[in-house]
Design a protein around this motif. Structure first.
Motif, PDB file in Angstrom:
ATOM      1  N   LEU A   1       0.848  -1.301   0.108  1.00  0.00           N
ATOM      2  CA  LEU A   1       0.228   0.089  -0.177  1.00  0.00           C
ATOM      3  C   LEU A   1       0.721   1.320   0.054  1.00  0.00           C
ATOM      4  O   LEU A   1       0.418   2.263  -0.398  1.00  0.00           O
ATOM      5  N   GLY A   2       2.082   1.176   0.327  1.00  0.00           N
ATOM      6  CA  GLY A   2       3.163   2.358   0.193  1.00  0.00           C
ATOM      7  C   GLY A   2       3.308   2.600  -1.227  1.00  0.00           C
ATOM      8  O   GLY A   2       3.638   1.692  -1.922  1.00  0.00           O
ATOM      9  N   TYR A   3       3.730   3.743  -1.489  1.00  0.00           N
ATOM     10  CA  TYR A   3       3.778   4.264  -2.920  1.00  0.00           C
ATOM     11  C   TYR A   3       5.040   3.762  -3.527  1.00  0.00           C
ATOM     12  O   TYR A   3       5.246   3.548  -4.890  1.00  0.00           O
ATOM     13  N   GLU A   4       5.904   3.428  -3.080  1.00  0.00           N
ATOM     14  CA  GLU A   4       7.150   2.637  -3.417  1.00  0.00           C
ATOM     15  C   GLU A   4       7.098   1.447  -4.189  1.00  0.00           C
ATOM     16  O   GLU A   4       7.818   1.146  -5.020  1.00  0.00           O
ATOM     17  N   ARG A   5       6.008   0.607  -3.504  1.00  0.00           N
ATOM     18  CA  ARG A   5       5.860  -0.594  -4.251  1.00  0.00           C
ATOM     19  C   ARG A   5       4.600  -0.802  -4.766  1.00  0.00           C
ATOM     20  O   ARG A   5       4.230  -1.897  -5.146  1.00  0.00           O
ATOM     21  N   ALA A   6       3.477   0.226  -4.686  1.00  0.00           N
ATOM     22  CA  ALA A   6       2.124   0.004  -4.778  1.00  0.00           C
ATOM     23  C   ALA A   6       1.720  -0.365  -6.288  1.00  0.00           C
ATOM     24  O   ALA A   6       2.664   0.246  -7.229  1.00  0.00           O
ATOM     25  N   GLU A   7       0.826  -1.177  -6.521  1.00  0.00           N
ATOM     26  CA  GLU A   7       0.257  -1.207  -8.056  1.00  0.00           C
ATOM     27  C   GLU A   7      -1.011  -1.720  -7.659  1.00  0.00           C
ATOM     28  O   GLU A   7      -1.745  -1.936  -6.710  1.00  0.00           O
ATOM     29  N   HIS A   8      -1.718  -1.579  -9.056  1.00  0.00           N
ATOM     30  CA  HIS A   8      -3.258  -1.513  -9.207  1.00  0.00           C
ATOM     31  C   HIS A   8      -3.915  -0.836  -8.143  1.00  0.00           C
ATOM     32  O   HIS A   8      -5.216  -1.045  -7.691  1.00  0.00           O
ATOM     33  N   PHE A   9      -3.599   0.325  -7.961  1.00  0.00           N
ATOM     34  CA  PHE A   9      -4.364   1.423  -6.996  1.00  0.00           C
ATOM     35  C   PHE A   9      -5.425   1.858  -8.074  1.00  0.00           C
ATOM     36  O   PHE A   9      -5.095   2.594  -9.071  1.00  0.00           O
ATOM     37  N   ALA A  10      -6.698   1.929  -7.374  1.00  0.00           N
ATOM     38  CA  ALA A  10      -7.814   2.126  -8.238  1.00  0.00           C
ATOM     39  C   ALA A  10      -8.644   3.130  -7.717  1.00  0.00           C
ATOM     40  O   ALA A  10      -9.806   3.722  -8.194  1.00  0.00           O
ATOM     41  N   SER A  11      -8.251   3.990  -6.882  1.00  0.00           N
ATOM     42  CA  SER A  11      -9.105   5.089  -6.002  1.00  0.00           C
ATOM     43  C   SER A  11      -9.019   6.334  -7.149  1.00  0.00           C
ATOM     44  O   SER A  11      -7.965   6.281  -7.797  1.00  0.00           O
ATOM     45  N   THR A  12      -9.774   7.477  -6.821  1.00  0.00           N
ATOM     46  CA  THR A  12      -9.637   8.659  -7.378  1.00  0.00           C
ATOM     47  C   THR A  12      -9.473   9.692  -6.122  1.00  0.00           C
ATOM     48  O   THR A  12     -10.203   9.720  -5.103  1.00  0.00           O
ATOM     49  N   PRO A  13      -8.494  10.869  -6.313  1.00  0.00           N
ATOM     50  CA  PRO A  13      -7.508  10.744  -7.388  1.00  0.00           C
ATOM     51  C   PRO A  13      -6.467   9.584  -7.223  1.00  0.00           C
ATOM     52  O   PRO A  13      -6.353   8.964  -6.293  1.00  0.00           O
ATOM     53  N   PRO A  14      -5.458   9.722  -8.199  1.00  0.00           N
ATOM     54  CA  PRO A  14      -4.425   8.773  -8.143  1.00  0.00           C
ATOM     55  C   PRO A  14      -3.548   9.263  -7.072  1.00  0.00           C
ATOM     56  O   PRO A  14      -3.530  10.032  -6.251  1.00  0.00           O
ATOM     57  N   ALA A  15      -2.779   8.049  -6.338  1.00  0.00           N
ATOM     58  CA  ALA A  15      -1.970   8.148  -5.064  1.00  0.00           C
ATOM     59  C   ALA A  15      -1.099   9.445  -4.910  1.00  0.00           C
ATOM     60  O   ALA A  15      -0.403   9.696  -5.802  1.00  0.00           O
ATOM     61  N   VAL A  16      -1.460  10.435  -4.061  1.00  0.00           N
ATOM     62  CA  VAL A  16      -0.529  11.495  -3.724  1.00  0.00           C
ATOM     63  C   VAL A  16       0.273  11.276  -2.922  1.00  0.00           C
ATOM     64  O   VAL A  16       0.223  10.905  -1.569  1.00  0.00           O
ATOM     65  N   HIS A  17       1.577  11.335  -2.911  1.00  0.00           N
ATOM     66  CA  HIS A  17       2.716  11.197  -2.012  1.00  0.00           C
ATOM     67  C   HIS A  17       2.831  12.019  -0.893  1.00  0.00           C
ATOM     68  O   HIS A  17       2.939  13.363  -0.889  1.00  0.00           O
ATOM     69  N   ASP A  18       2.804  11.365   0.254  1.00  0.00           N
ATOM     70  CA  ASP A  18       3.437  12.034   1.570  1.00  0.00           C
ATOM     71  C   ASP A  18       2.289  13.317   1.942  1.00  0.00           C
ATOM     72  O   ASP A  18       2.841  14.245   2.410  1.00  0.00           O
ATOM     73  N   GLN A  19       1.110  13.399   1.429  1.00  0.00           N
ATOM     74  CA  GLN A  19       0.185  14.353   1.628  1.00  0.00           C
ATOM     75  C   GLN A  19      -1.189  13.785   1.925  1.00  0.00           C
ATOM     76  O   GLN A  19      -1.555  13.101   1.117  1.00  0.00           O
ATOM     77  N   ALA A  20      -1.810  14.215   3.073  1.00  0.00           N
ATOM     78  CA  ALA A  20      -3.233  13.799   3.427  1.00  0.00           C
ATOM     79  C   ALA A  20      -4.228  14.229   2.325  1.00  0.00           C
ATOM     80  O   ALA A  20      -4.138  15.284   1.761  1.00  0.00           O
ATOM     81  N   THR A  21      -4.887  13.561   1.756  1.00  0.00           N
ATOM     82  CA  THR A  21      -5.835  13.529   0.601  1.00  0.00           C
ATOM     83  C   THR A  21      -7.040  12.436   0.728  1.00  0.00           C
ATOM     84  O   THR A  21      -6.970  11.613   1.254  1.00  0.00           O
ATOM     85  N   VAL A  22      -8.158  13.059   0.320  1.00  0.00           N
ATOM     86  CA  VAL A  22      -9.441  12.404   0.373  1.00  0.00           C
ATOM     87  C   VAL A  22      -9.654  11.731  -1.051  1.00  0.00           C
ATOM     88  O   VAL A  22      -9.382  12.268  -1.888  1.00  0.00           O
ATOM     89  N   TYR A  23      -9.772  10.349  -0.701  1.00  0.00           N
ATOM     90  CA  TYR A  23      -9.991   9.486  -1.875  1.00  0.00           C
ATOM     91  C   TYR A  23     -11.253   8.948  -1.889  1.00  0.00           C
ATOM     92  O   TYR A  23     -11.909   8.745  -1.148  1.00  0.00           O
ATOM     93  N   ALA A  24     -11.810   8.643  -3.223  1.00  0.00           N
ATOM     94  CA  ALA A  24     -13.000   7.966  -3.340  1.00  0.00           C
ATOM     95  C   ALA A  24     -12.871   6.514  -3.819  1.00  0.00           C
ATOM     96  O   ALA A  24     -11.831   6.308  -4.814  1.00  0.00           O
ATOM     97  N   GLY A  25     -13.181   5.603  -3.321  1.00  0.00           N
ATOM     98  CA  GLY A  25     -12.768   4.058  -3.655  1.00  0.00           C
ATOM     99  C   GLY A  25     -13.490   3.519  -5.059  1.00  0.00           C
ATOM    100  O   GLY A  25     -14.485   4.195  -5.505  1.00  0.00           O
ATOM    101  N   PRO A  26     -12.932   2.593  -5.314  1.00  0.00           N
ATOM    102  CA  PRO A  26     -13.553   2.119  -6.946  1.00  0.00           C
ATOM    103  C   PRO A  26     -14.935   1.643  -6.625  1.00  0.00           C
ATOM    104  O   PRO A  26     -15.186   0.679  -5.655  1.00  0.00           O
ATOM    105  N   ALA A  27     -15.913   2.007  -7.589  1.00  0.00           N
ATOM    106  CA  ALA A  27     -17.152   1.145  -7.352  1.00  0.00           C
ATOM    107  C   ALA A  27     -17.277  -0.169  -7.531  1.00  0.00           C
ATOM    108  O   ALA A  27     -17.841  -1.211  -6.905  1.00  0.00           O
ATOM    109  N   ARG A  28     -16.547  -0.585  -8.639  1.00  0.00           N
ATOM    110  CA  ARG A  28     -16.665  -2.104  -9.083  1.00  0.00           C
ATOM    111  C   ARG A  28     -15.013  -2.436  -9.460  1.00  0.00           C
ATOM    112  O   ARG A  28     -14.736  -2.419 -10.698  1.00  0.00           O
ATOM    113  N   PRO A  29     -14.188  -2.678  -8.419  1.00  0.00           N
ATOM    114  CA  PRO A  29     -12.999  -3.045  -8.764  1.00  0.00           C
ATOM    115  C   PRO A  29     -12.776  -4.152  -9.697  1.00  0.00           C
ATOM    116  O   PRO A  29     -13.494  -5.090  -9.192  1.00  0.00           O
TER     117      PRO A  29
END
Length: 610
Positions: A469-497
């Protein structure tokens, strides 16, 4: 030499990566100047600074990160001053602050028709090197992970310098071409002034992009030229695995890897996990066990648990099993019943089992955590704490778990990587004990009755890979927006992953090795197929328990609950460890897993399956 070429080619490819965009204006601000006295020193300063800072950041800890952040702030101020001076030359005469004055002098040099000063170009290169954050494709990830394992040395710095030199080469080509275009435009009356102002505006945009984290956030998620795929093909082409071997970046469900990783091989090349690992011999008679070399000492341990430090002299005459493990590794946990049983069964016949605890995550360096894990897991044999990876590097190891079998003369005679092969491993122990002169060696094979997380995986049903889940090795991240590094961000999860896609919901801070919930509640969603689902979790810095609820396809798990979850899906994160959240009975199919946290501060590290 092969690795240096690979690193250089990876750097060359950065010119088509979106992460290079914010620093290109800084480079092209010298396009109108003689290349040898302006562009070349700038690129040399950039490459050298990046290599040095990246080397230190990989091994130096928090103080390097803090120092680099300070350097980036100063570099941003310098570049902003330079950009403002390009836009409004008169501004430098009215402002007296040191950075603006420095920017003004650099601007005057850059716009002088005579020969520019090399020193000012190098200074701009140093500032650019502090600001440059290239997209971490397979090649750069390979180099940086190796640097973290190896510690500060000439090899890792040389590889980073080769990577930076490759990037500088491609930018030099663009700079030379841009210089010719700039010279042609400059001959048009009045056009040079507008070009100069355009460069100033572009530089300000670059400063803003870097200050807002777009170079490591949004731009790292977007690519018009998918350099990661090209880099992976380069790795595969230049480092083809031999028969029966596998590259580190293509693991399987029976082992974890510190990969892609670097180890000090005899020929100076990288041991890309299986790509350069020793071959295991069959365990038939004495002649079938090869001599794999003198076993390294265990002197590099930072601490010993369950025993005083063991030296080569202490172990002489004993058969030794060295087990590389880390306590949150599911593969290590599944081999433990056998290792513990062998330690007990053959202890009086001359076997010494030594666990070498080499951490994967930062929390596994904590001696308190390791001590608690050893007690909870019932480990009574000696454990060498290898927080600096000294023993790991001495053995040129690449895997968790990894078992090395050492005879009574101190020679490695066999090894096994990953789970399985228990009967073969036990026969090796028996043979080495007989060679050492044991008169009453038990010849039967050990049977264990493993339960919980230590139960062997259902490999036929697993279609989901280990997922970080850390950005150094993360893959297949499907939330919106794309992962923002080292900054608190509000994400919306995938509806049908899709299968093996995952996402965050709520406000999370995605760091290098984990995602941390920074609001009162939040969710993680994963579409998986496996009998078991595990997640490495830890409470917040205050250590307060974090409550959670698990759902499978939107419903409580019922009979499919794991050992750390009740049938209604409720559970609590109380310590930093691996949690078994799902164990499906019966037929295995694709399921959508979700875990909702009801308290803030939880950190999630990695999914594993069984």
């Amino acid at each position: 030499m092969l690795l240096i070429v690979l690193a250089y080619l990876g750097g060359v490819l950065t010119i088509v990566s979106p992460c290079i965009l914010p620093v290109l204006p800084f480079v092209f601000s010298r396009a109108s100047q003689p290349f040898m006295r302006s562009g070349l020193p700038l690129l040399a300063g950039m490459a050298l600074t990046f290599a040095v800072v990246a080397s230190l950041a990989a091994v130096g800890g928090g103080w390097v990160v803090a120092a680099n952040q300070l350097g980036r702030g100063l570099a941003l101020a310098l570049m902003a001053a330079f950009a403002l001076a390009l836009l409004w030359p008169g501004l430098s005469e009215r402002l007296t602050r040191p950075l603006v004055a420095m920017g003004s002098r650099l601007s005057d040099t850059a716009q002088t028709e005579g020969s520019p000063r090399i020193g000012s170009s190098v200074l701009l290169g140093v500032a650019t090197g502090l600001l440059w954050a290239p997209c971490a494709g397979p090649i750069l990830g390979l180099i940086l992970t190796g640097a973290a394992l190896e510690g500060a040395n000439a090899t890792s710095t040389l590889l980073l310098l080769a990577y930076a030199a490759g990037a500088a080469t491609s930018m030099a080509a663009a700079l030379l071409l841009g210089g010719k275009v700039f010279a042609a435009l400059k001959r048009s009356l009045g056009f040079g002034e507008w070009v100069r102002r355009g460069l100033g505006a572009a530089m300000l945009a670059g400063v803003a992009a870097i200050a807002l984290g777009l170079d490591t956030g949004v731009l790292a998620q977007l690519s018009t030229a998918s350099t990661g795929g090209i880099e992976q093909k380069l790795v595969d082409r230049l480092k083809k695995p031999q028969d029966g071997e596998a590259m580190a970046m293509r693991g399987n469900s029976t082992m974890m890897m510190q990969g892609p990783a670097m180890a000090p091989a005899d020929n100076g090349a990288m041991m890309a996990a299986g790509g350069a690992m020793r071959r295991a011999g069959a365990a038939g008679g004495a002649s079938t066990l090869p001599d794999e070399g003198l076993a390294p000492s265990l002197d590099g341990a930072t601490q010993w648990l369950n025993s005083a430090p063991l030296t080569a002299q202490d172990l002489r005459g004993k058969v030794v099993l060295v087990d590389f493990w880390t306590y949150s590794c599911i593969n290590c946990l599944r081999t433990l019943p056998y290792v513990k049983a062998w330690a007990e069964k053959y202890r009086d016949q001359g076997l010494v089992v030594v666990g070498v605890h080499a951490p994967e995550f930062a929390f596994e360096r904590d001696i308190g955590n390791v001590t608690k894990a050893i007690k909870d897991l019932g480990i009574s044999y000696p454990v060498a704490v290898d927080n600096k990876y000294a023993i790991w590097r001495a053995f040129q190891n690449q895997y968790w778990p990894a078992h090395y079998f050492i005879d009574a003369t101190g020679r490695i005679r066999h090894h096994h990587f990953g789970e399985g092969g228990y009967a073969e491993s036990e026969r090796v122990i028996q043979q080495l004990l007989q060679e050492a002169g044991a008169t009453q060696t038990a010849m039967g094979l050990t049977e264990v009755d493993a339960t919980g997380v230590q139960l062997a995986a259902n490999t036929d049903a697993i279609r989901s890979p280990e997922t970080y889940l850390g950005y150094e090795r993360a893959e297949h991240f499907a939330s919106t927006p794309p992962a923002v590094h080292d900054q608190a961000t509000v994400y919306a999860g995938p509806a049908r992953p899709a299968l093996n896609a995952w996402g965050l919901e709520g406000q999370w801070l995605v760091g290098p090795e984990s995602a941390t919930l920074s609001a009162s509640t939040g969710r993680i969603v994963y579409r998986f197929q496996a009998r078991d689902l595990h997640l490495v979790l830890g409470p917040g810095a205050d250590g307060k328990p974090v409550r959670f609820k698990v759902r499978i396809d939107g419903k409580p798990p019922g009979d499919a609950h794991g050992m750390d979850v009740a049938a209604d899906g409720s559970g609590t994160v109380t310590s930093q460890r691996l949690y078994q959240l799902v164990r499906q009975p019966g037929d295995i199919a694709e399921r959508t897993f979700s875990i909702e946290f009801l308290d803030p501060g939880v950190s999630a590290y990695a999914f594993t399956f069984g």
